[in-house]
Design an enzyme around this catalytic site. Sequence first.
Site, mmCIF file in Angstrom:
data_model
loop_
_atom_site.group_PDB
_atom_site.id
_atom_site.type_symbol
_atom_site.label_atom_id
_atom_site.label_comp_id
_atom_site.label_asym_id
_atom_site.label_seq_id
_atom_site.Cartn_x
_atom_site.Cartn_y
_atom_site.Cartn_z
ATOM 1 N N ARG A 1 18.755 11.286 60.046
ATOM 2 C CA ARG A 1 18.277 9.900 59.961
ATOM 3 C C ARG A 1 19.394 8.900 59.686
ATOM 4 N NH1 ARG A 1 13.226 10.328 56.051
ATOM 5 N NH2 ARG A 1 14.819 11.521 55.000
ATOM 6 N N HIS B 1 17.611 34.020 55.526
ATOM 7 C CA HIS B 1 19.052 34.335 55.631
ATOM 8 C C HIS B 1 19.436 35.587 54.842
ATOM 9 C CE1 HIS B 1 19.556 32.163 51.801
ATOM 10 N NE2 HIS B 1 20.734 32.721 51.702
ATOM 11 N N ASP C 1 10.025 29.402 47.177
ATOM 12 C CA ASP C 1 11.405 29.269 47.647
ATOM 13 C C ASP C 1 12.097 30.627 47.796
ATOM 14 O OD1 ASP C 1 13.713 27.681 48.323
ATOM 15 O OD2 ASP C 1 14.543 28.142 46.348
ATOM 16 N N HIS D 1 12.618 35.788 50.682
ATOM 17 C CA HIS D 1 13.701 36.756 50.508
ATOM 18 C C HIS D 1 13.269 38.006 49.742
ATOM 19 C CE1 HIS D 1 15.915 33.360 51.821
ATOM 20 N NE2 HIS D 1 16.100 32.784 50.654
ATOM 21 N N LYS E 1 16.873 29.553 38.665
ATOM 22 C CA LYS E 1 17.962 28.571 38.751
ATOM 23 C C LYS E 1 18.497 28.370 37.343
ATOM 24 C CE LYS E 1 16.916 27.253 43.053
ATOM 25 N NZ LYS E 1 17.795 27.611 44.177
HETATM 26 C C1 BG6 Z 1 17.589 29.589 49.753
HETATM 27 C C2 BG6 Z 1 16.810 28.834 48.723
HETATM 28 O O1 BG6 Z 1 16.752 30.172 50.692
HETATM 29 O O2 BG6 Z 1 18.366 30.594 49.110
HETATM 30 C C3 BG6 Z 1 17.738 28.239 47.694
HETATM 31 O O3 BG6 Z 1 16.075 27.806 49.357
HETATM 32 C C4 BG6 Z 1 18.649 29.277 47.097
HETATM 33 O O4 BG6 Z 1 17.018 27.585 46.665
HETATM 34 C C5 BG6 Z 1 19.318 30.089 48.196
HETATM 35 O O5 BG6 Z 1 19.618 28.606 46.332
HETATM 36 C C6 BG6 Z 1 20.073 31.261 47.608
HETATM 37 O O6 BG6 Z 1 20.814 31.867 48.633
HETATM 38 P P1 BG6 Z 1 22.086 32.738 48.298
HETATM 39 O O7 BG6 Z 1 22.509 33.248 49.623
HETATM 40 O O8 BG6 Z 1 23.084 31.831 47.648
HETATM 41 O O9 BG6 Z 1 21.624 33.821 47.366
#
Ligand code: BG6
Length: 442
Positions: A44, A167, A224, A229, A315
């Site tokens: 944006r 990821h 999240d 994950h 966190k």
């Molecule tokens: C993301 C989350 O998918 O993974 C984040 O949205 C988190 O909140 C992150 O910080 C952690 O990824 P990694 O690879 O640093 O463990």
Amino acid sequence: MKKEPSILVVFGGTGDLIAKKVLPALNQWYEEEIPYEKVLCLGRRDFSNEAYGDFVREKGQFQWVESLKERVQYLNLEFNHSQDYQTLKNLLGKGSKKKITFYLAVKPEAFVTIAENLNRIGLLEKGNIRHKIIFEKPFGASLKSSQSIQKSILALVDEEQIYRIDHYLGKDMIRNILALRFGNRLFQESWNGNVISSVKIVSSETAGVEERIDYYDHIGAINDMIQSHLLQLVALIAMDEPKDFSAATIRKEKFEILKHIRLSGEEPVIRGQYKGYRQINESLSASETETYVKATLSVHRPNWKDTQFVVETGKKMKEKRMEIIISYRPKTLHLNDSETFQVAPNVLTIQVYPTEGVHLRFNSKAPGYDFQMDPVEADYCHDCRSIGNKPEAYVKLLMDAEAGDKTLFASWRELEIQWQIADQIKVAAIKTPLKLYEQKEL
Ligand code: BG6
């Protein structure tokens, strides 16, 4: 044979994820291998290409590889302004003839609007496998909202064209789980609930969520981290041996586990929020969003009877750490008719961050004339073996999406069950007090 070049179009180009993870990852992808003739980043903000390049370089703290920088172009686009998509189409030229991957690193509420607009102008055609769409997580915020997104998206594209990113699945040590499990009789034959008492999957971070608060306060740690994950990791740890390593078989085996996951124990969920969270801005003064969660699960399958699966994430914790700790049941040795000896339980730790490796605690006779046993340790350092750049999760995932390999992307039916479990965790979480914490250890 030289691969046909394609175009990567990124929505959410000014977001943290693109600047801090995706563009640095592309930067690591060796020049000649990058299949994209153009990487079009949309956002944006009103940036020139040059200003955008500087913006992401500073935010992501990396130095551009020149040949990538030349291919990156910025376009100012409001995702809900339908006229902006015409400008995008003009930039892409004869879109429908080209290989285009749209990567939506935006909030899930924007997924359908973007896909509809792309479809309307012919850049994303249903059934055209040259047109792919990658969704960053979270794919919704609940079972209901994810089902509604899925339904709308399927009216626009086929499932075959869809890639949903998690990821963690692209991380090298997480990809190593199946290799370790099924490539070693040593592990494979002792990988069940008869001998394993608990599996603990932890992902802690030192950072807070200040920069991402608009996203985070609606989402929380369960959506999240656990929904995506950590539940995928439970599935990888508990799944049966696949008859082959094809995407279809691996996704099917994970699904078989996911559908048998239940909350377990008297206090299955503990949740917390770090002190200072509510002071990030005024609207958060009464926020109940969890930034820490620990859930105890079980896998209702005969081979995982009585094994606890604990997923824990937070966190603002004392350290950034990601590992899977597999604890074996204790064992008693009968030394003679009257003496027994309790040996220390074996522990196998798959380390993902900060080091990548495998740590094993086992028992050995202590050196000497007496028969004494001690726990001892063996370490395998996985990242010590990387030469040059370490394999980067986002590179692997984008490579695979480009090649049409879905092994590391969750299928819709996996995701649907993951949402169902996450919703159950949220219901249980609300019944427990939200504990405020200072930076803490897991
Ligand atoms: C993301 C989350 O998918 O993974 C984040 O949205 C988190 O909140 C992150 O910080 C952690 O990824 P990694 O690879 O640093 O463990």
